[in-house]
Design a protein around this motif. Structure first.
Motif, PDB file in Angstrom:
ATOM      1  N   ARG A 105       0.817  -1.216   0.000  1.00  0.00           N
ATOM      2  CA  ARG A 105       0.000   0.000   0.000  1.00  0.00           C
ATOM      3  C   ARG A 105       0.848   1.263   0.000  1.00  0.00           C
ATOM      4  N   GLY A 106       2.122   1.095  -0.324  1.00  0.00           N
ATOM      5  CA  GLY A 106       2.986   2.247  -0.526  1.00  0.00           C
ATOM      6  C   GLY A 106       3.772   2.715   0.672  1.00  0.00           C
ATOM      7  N   ALA A 107       3.710   1.994   1.791  1.00  0.00           N
ATOM      8  CA  ALA A 107       4.434   2.430   2.990  1.00  0.00           C
ATOM      9  C   ALA A 107       5.940   2.404   2.767  1.00  0.00           C
ATOM     10  N   ILE A 108       6.607   3.447   3.201  1.00  0.00           N
ATOM     11  CA  ILE A 108       8.057   3.570   3.100  1.00  0.00           C
ATOM     12  C   ILE A 108       8.728   3.237   4.431  1.00  0.00           C
ATOM     13  N   ARG A 109       8.109   3.703   5.505  1.00  0.00           N
ATOM     14  CA  ARG A 109       8.651   3.499   6.852  1.00  0.00           C
ATOM     15  C   ARG A 109       7.620   2.760   7.707  1.00  0.00           C
ATOM     16  N   SER A 110       8.030   2.380   8.906  1.00  0.00           N
ATOM     17  CA  SER A 110       7.100   1.758   9.837  1.00  0.00           C
ATOM     18  C   SER A 110       7.318   2.302  11.246  1.00  0.00           C
TER      19      SER A 110
END
Length: 269
Positions: free
Chosen positions: A230-235
């Protein structure tokens, strides 16, 4: 009440930065204490009085708190606990003198680049997304972990049901013996942020009878993969400072503690 919340967000000390009227719920005028130097809003909940607050100085905070405690005392016929959050460290000792104790002390952990993490096949067999009708079973798993982390009581059924109503949220589950034994609440937010979307690991819970089998590790990796899609770059995730087993797990995956970012809540029984 939204205007009051917005006003409180500008104070030097406040618990109102990350909330709004919808999240707090209705509070009548008899539960609101407002002066130029402070704002205290007292929300009576099922098992507690939840104090939302803002103050210009430490002195203002304790002056407003004193008035709030007197107001609660008049209405606390069922001897409910008093809960207050976003406490600055320098307030703790004085609150302890008033009978409060630390309920939780959350620290923020970040995984700065999800793409660098290889999302392996789950170590534990059956990991998947929750089906809509399974919300009661999911919530029950969280409640099975009550007390395993400081201040954690688990979630109500309605919380799990409503969580997946958001198109950017999901619940990852681990299944064994034809039942759900582990859960991971995920959300992706910050699509307009400068650093890109964030995969938020809101909560991980594994039934006590199934801990130590790599289920938590597998749930998070599945959740990170879901976030990447879903496009997440970081967490991001937050964990209590004394939940050492969880911290060890998160650091193993690659999360690092963000210095100076803490959230402390206290209770008075």
């Amino acid at each position: 009440m939204e205007k009051l919340i917005n006003k409180g967000q500008k104070y030097c000390y406040t618990s109102l930065l990350y909330t709004n009227e919808e999240k707090i719920g209705y509070i009548g005028s008899d539960g609101i204490l407002e002066e130029q130097e402070y704002i205290f809003m007292i929300k009576e909940e099922e098992n507690q009085f939840h104090i939302h607050w803002a103050a210009e100085t430490k002195k203002d905070f304790f002056y407003g708190l004193e008035k709030s405690l007197k107001l609660i005392e008049k209405n606390n016929t069922n001897e409910k606990r008093i809960y207050i959050e976003f406490i600055p460290k320098e307030f703790i000792k004085d609150l302890e003198k008033l009978g409060f104790k630390i309920n939780s002390h959350f620290c923020d952990f970040w995984l700065e680049d999800i793409k660098r993490i290889k999302v392996h096949r789950p170590l534990f067999g059956d990991i998947r997304l929750m089906k809509e009708e399974e919300y009661r079973e999911v919530a029950a798993v969280t409640r099975s972990c009550k007390g395993l982390s400081r201040g954690f009581n688990g979630e109500k059924d309605i919380f799990a049901k409503e969580w997946i109503q958001n198109e950017n949220s999901s619940i990852v589950v681990a299944e064994s013996d034809n039942k759900i034994v582990g859960v991971c609440f995920m959300n992706v937010y910050g699509f307009e942020g400068d650093k890109g979307p964030v995969a938020w690991v809101r909560e991980v819970a594994v039934h006590p009878n199934y801990q130590g089998k790599g289920i938590g590790y597998s749930l998070i990796y599945y959740g990170l993969n879901w976030g990447k899609e879903r496009g997440a770059i970081r967490s991001f995730l937050a964990v209590d400072s004394i939940n050492y087993n969880a911290i060890k797990l998160y650091e193993k995956i690659g999360y690092k503690k963000e210095d100076g970012s803490e959230e402390i809540s206290m209770v008075k029984e």
